[in-house]
Design an enzyme around this catalytic site. Structure first.
Site, short mmCIF file in Angstrom:
data_model
loop_
_atom_site.label_atom_id
_atom_site.label_comp_id
_atom_site.label_asym_id
_atom_site.label_seq_id
_atom_site.Cartn_x
_atom_site.Cartn_y
_atom_site.Cartn_z
N ARG A 278 0.86 -1.18 0.00
CA ARG A 278 0.00 0.00 0.00
C ARG A 278 0.90 1.23 0.00
O ARG A 278 1.47 1.58 1.02
CB ARG A 278 -0.87 -0.04 1.27
CG ARG A 278 -2.06 0.86 1.27
CD ARG A 278 -2.62 0.98 2.69
NE ARG A 278 -1.79 1.87 3.46
CZ ARG A 278 -1.58 1.77 4.78
NH1 ARG A 278 -2.16 0.84 5.48
NH2 ARG A 278 -0.80 2.63 5.40
N HIS A 282 -3.58 4.44 4.60
CA HIS A 282 -4.69 3.47 4.63
C HIS A 282 -5.93 4.09 4.00
O HIS A 282 -6.57 3.50 3.13
CB HIS A 282 -4.98 3.05 6.07
CG HIS A 282 -6.27 2.29 6.22
ND1 HIS A 282 -6.42 1.02 5.75
CD2 HIS A 282 -7.45 2.65 6.74
CE1 HIS A 282 -7.67 0.62 5.99
NE2 HIS A 282 -8.30 1.59 6.59
N TYR A 291 3.86 5.07 11.71
CA TYR A 291 4.15 3.66 11.90
C TYR A 291 5.03 3.02 10.83
O TYR A 291 5.29 1.83 10.87
CB TYR A 291 2.85 2.86 12.06
CG TYR A 291 1.85 3.04 10.93
CD1 TYR A 291 1.98 2.31 9.76
CD2 TYR A 291 0.79 3.93 11.05
CE1 TYR A 291 1.07 2.47 8.73
CE2 TYR A 291 -0.13 4.10 10.02
CZ TYR A 291 0.01 3.37 8.87
OH TYR A 291 -0.88 3.53 7.85
C1 TPP Z 1 -14.90 -5.63 11.60
C2 TPP Z 1 -14.05 -4.42 11.37
N1 TPP Z 1 -13.15 -4.07 12.30
C3 TPP Z 1 -12.40 -2.96 12.13
C4 TPP Z 1 -12.54 -2.18 11.03
C5 TPP Z 1 -11.71 -0.92 10.87
N2 TPP Z 1 -10.75 -1.11 9.78
C6 TPP Z 1 -11.03 -0.63 8.55
S1 TPP Z 1 -9.87 -1.07 7.45
C7 TPP Z 1 -8.97 -1.87 8.61
C8 TPP Z 1 -7.70 -2.57 8.21
C9 TPP Z 1 -7.92 -3.52 7.10
O1 TPP Z 1 -6.73 -4.11 6.73
P1 TPP Z 1 -6.63 -5.16 5.55
O2 TPP Z 1 -7.65 -6.22 5.73
O3 TPP Z 1 -5.22 -5.59 5.47
O4 TPP Z 1 -7.06 -4.36 4.25
P2 TPP Z 1 -6.45 -3.01 3.63
O5 TPP Z 1 -7.24 -1.88 4.19
O6 TPP Z 1 -5.00 -2.95 3.96
O7 TPP Z 1 -6.68 -3.09 2.16
C10 TPP Z 1 -9.59 -1.78 9.85
C11 TPP Z 1 -9.04 -2.34 11.10
C12 TPP Z 1 -13.50 -2.57 10.09
N3 TPP Z 1 -13.72 -1.85 8.98
N4 TPP Z 1 -14.24 -3.68 10.28
#
Ligand code: TPP
Lengths: 383, 329
Positions: A278, A282, A291
């Site tokens: 990425r 985020h 971080y």
């Molecule tokens: C059930 C849930 N918990 C927490 C979140 C908050 N949240 C949004 S994106 C994220 C990280 C997601 O990481 P990843 O699965 O690696 O996908 P990326 O965003 O890096 O594409 C979090 C913790 C959420 N959307 N849903």
């Protein structure tokens, strides 16, 4: 696009990919190095024509340009938030182009590139990010589910949909249907995702789990979610897993096409781990300087998915400066159009709050709608 | 006296810090709470100062966060879980409702689970779906859980420490859109100087009608009271603070004086806290009431897209409208 031959059933392990002189890479399928050299792989290959390669390049550039435009729109207050795909273009374009017309995708909130390659107007998800609605499109008609923000939930929906495909007898032939579920590395920790692995395995569902391992779940690095490479998890669930260089659009295409075709032919699920990065925050709300270090970002910059395809096109004389200029210009025009359409997107009508809560209506919601309208009307002419 | 001006967010941070200093069994768990300090920076700097053993960035799994916190509590720790946003508590719902809430009862008092689950809740921040919900009634409905919500920096600072010190599991709702509101906090005071955790409080005295609110709606109600005063109406505002158990004494006292009650919350009205409060006031203060208890709440729909939230959320005008209706009865 041409199709790679469906791969034979694999045990789960993949052979090492070769890297173009950079530090040791994790084992993954790679067909194009960061410097634009082709790599032979014993199982996977593509036989794209020059025109098809140019098409992929155009996709990558356009998808990045639209994404950059959306980030700018957020910065200017026109979108509430934006989840940028910067750096993940090859993973998304490769996977999206590997899908056949009849295939169905279940995205997260970041799959703007997949959406684009499905021929869907890129304006479609922007109402969600602008706060006008919550997506609002028809997931089945578009063969592209609503964006799903609750991490991992869509993997179960995709599994159920795939079970339905199998029940309908739409597997086993070349024109069978396959389903692809997108999720991130962080999502692999969720119960839902692990349950989806189990269900799809037990019911032999025609599904591909496409994990974009972009190394982070917001601030948390991959090591917080797993001690083994993600693709190796598949073995424990009873289906093959394969890791692919997620910044190599050719390899992503080949691996995904093979996995989808396996699924449509009735050979069950595959987990693909697209190893990528990425490049941006985020979302626009995030501050990655808290971080991660910039040297890490720079190291990945050298593996840029667009630069390597461009290098290949130049090397193989499949495209010249005129083409690259034209693609940039066309992408710019698309981005301008996107911007204009975002700016002219009407605000939702207030009464939309009460629309579509139930298929059969509800006396409570109907009564509140009436009260609400009377209340709003009381402001007209000064309150 | 060491009165400082803190935001609600910072006051929670200082409260967590105090609790961790006081008891080394207190550990924090959640997504992105370490280096990032949480998406709202409530745990900012705590991992740096207390280490990764006590401020734990967890895998991305809410059922895991709460489920393992139960085990840690059984082992003598006092876990404080952060759920990143209200809409993401549901994967942990089973662990909270079936396990956290019932452990003590099932063990016939042999174990208690002294854990806290912090949830930033409510709307008004222009977010996408699942980031603006008010799920408090689900938890207040469940026996075995205590549920509180702070509305000021002072309460934030002390209530989080009291919740951590409590031997019962506490669901701690933080009014996310008020994180940046400032107010005085005397951080030198110990917990004995603070109001009891499960007490409601008159935050603005008045004589003509009573407004009951909690969390983000306390400020809205106070603003409404200020506006009403300009029209010559004196509203008494009560901050419920504790949603389970409810501390109804101050509410009854107030309604017996004013004869009118409006309950305000962001959560949908249907089968919500307002209904419970209304029922209890009707039972206890029937002869004092000059008008039915009225509710100003979110509508009974999913939380809408952010460009509609201004209309969806109770605001000053809707509170005043309800007050007018109460007087027009
Ligand atoms: C059930 C849930 N918990 C927490 C979140 C908050 N949240 C949004 S994106 C994220 C990280 C997601 O990481 P990843 O699965 O690696 O996908 P990326 O965003 O890096 O594409 C979090 C913790 C959420 N959307 N849903």
């Amino acid at each position: 696009m041409t199709k790679g031959e469906p791969a034979p059933r694999r045990s789960g392990a993949t052979r090492a990919g070769r890297s173009g002189g950079t530090p040791p890479e994790p084992e993954y399928v790679q067909l194009l190095t960061p410097s634009g050299e082709r790599v032979n792989h014993p199982e996977y290959s593509v036989d794209f024509t020059a025109e098809e390669l140019r098409g992929l390049y155009r996709d990558l550039v356009t998808v990045r340009k639209l994404d950059t435009e959306a980030t700018a729109l957020q910065r200017q207050g026109e979108l509430g938030i934006w989840a940028s795909l910067l750096g993940q273009e090859a993973a998304q374009v490769g996977a999206g182009r590997a899908m056949r017309t009849q295939d169905m995708a279940f995205p997260t909130y970041r799959e703007h590139g997949v959406l684009y390659t499905r021929g869907i107007d890129p304006i479609m998800p922007l109402s969600l990010f602008r706060g006008v609605d919550q997506g609002g499109w028809d997931p089945v008609a578009n063969k592209f589910n609503l964006y799903t923000i609750v991490i991992g939930a869509q993997t179960l929906h995709a599994t159920g949909y795939a079970m339905g495909v199998a029940k309908d007898g739409k597997v086993g032939t070349d024109d069978g249907e396959a389903v692809i579920a997108f999720f991130g590395d962080g999502a692999t920790s969720q119960g839902d995702v692990n349950e989806a692995f189990i269900w799809s395995s037990v019911f032999h569902a025609p599904i591909v789990f496409f994990c974009q391992n972009n190394q982070y779940a917001i601030s948390e690095p991959l090591e917080r979610q797993t001690r083994i490479p993600i693709y190796q998890r598949a073995a424990g669930f009873g289906f093959p897993g394969v890791r692919v260089d997620g910044n190599d659009v050719l390899a992503v295409y080949a691996v995904t096409r093979a996995a989808l075709d396996n699924a449509r032919l009735g050979q069950g699920p595959t987990l693909i781990e697209a190893y990528t990065y990425r490049m941006g925050a985020h979302t626009t709300s995030d501050d990655p300087t808290r971080y991660r270090v910039s040297s890490e970002v720079e190291a990945w910059q050298a593996k840029d998915p667009i630069a390597r395809l461009k290098a290949l096109l130049v090397k193989e004389k499949a495209a010249g400066e005129d083409f690259f200029k034209q693609v940039d210009e066309d992408a710019r025009i698309e981005a301008v159009s996107l911007r204009e359409r975002v700016l002219s997107m009407p605000d939702p009508d207030h009464s939309q709050i009460f629309d579509h809560v139930y298929a059969e209506g509800s006396p409570l919601v109907d009564a509140e709608r009436k009260q609400f309208e009377a209340y709003m009307a009381s402001f007209e002419g000064g309150h | 006296m060491a009165t400082e001006t803190l935001t609600i967010g910072k006051a929670l941070n200082t409260g967590l810090r105090r609790a961790m200093e006081r008891d080394d069994k207190v550990i924090l768990m959640g997504e992105d709470i370490g280096k990032l300090g949480g998406v709202f920076r409530i745990t900012d700097g705590l991992q740096k100062d207390f280490g990764e053993e006590r401020v734990i960035d967890t895998p991305l799994a809410e059922a895991g966060i709460v489920g393992t916190a139960i085990g840690l509590a059984l082992r003598g720790y006092r876990p404080v879980c952060e759920i990143q946003f209200d809409g993401f508590v549901y994967p942990a719902y089973d662990q909270i409702v079936c396990q956290v809430a019932k452990f003590r009862y099932r063990s016939r008092g042999n174990v208690t689970l002294p854990m806290v689950i912090r949830i930033p809740f409510g709307g008004g921040i222009g977010a996408v779906e699942h980031h603006s919900e008010s799920p408090e009634a689900y938890f207040a409905h469940t026996a075995g859980l205590k549920v509180v919500s702070c509305s000021s920096p002072e309460d934030a600072h002390f209530m989080i420490q009291q919740a951590i010190a409590s031997d019962d599991p506490v669901i701690f709702f933080e009014p996310k859109r008020r994180y940046w509101e400032k107010g005085p906090v005397d951080t030198s005071l110990g917990l004995d100087a603070a109001a009891p955790l499960h007490s409601s409080r008159v935050v603005r005295p008045g004589t003509d009608a009573t407004i009951v609110a909690y969390g983000p709606m306390v400020k809205t109600s106070l603003d409404a009271a200020t506006a009403a005063a300009e029209d010559g109406r004196s509203l008494e505002v009560i901050d419920l603070r504790s949603l389970s158990p409810l501390d109804m004494g101050p509410v009854y006292d107030s309604v017996r004086r004013t004869g009118r009650l409006v309950v305000v919350h962001e959560a949908p009205g249907n089968i919500g806290l307002g209904a419970e409060i209304s029922a209890r006031v009707t039972e206890e203060c029937f002869y004092s009431l000059e008008a039915p208890v009225l509710r100003v709440t979110g509508y009974n729909t999913p939380y809408p897209a952010s460009r509609l939230e201004e209309e969806y959320l109770p605001d000053l005008d809707r509170v005043l409208d309800a007050v007018d209706r109460s007087f027009g009865w």
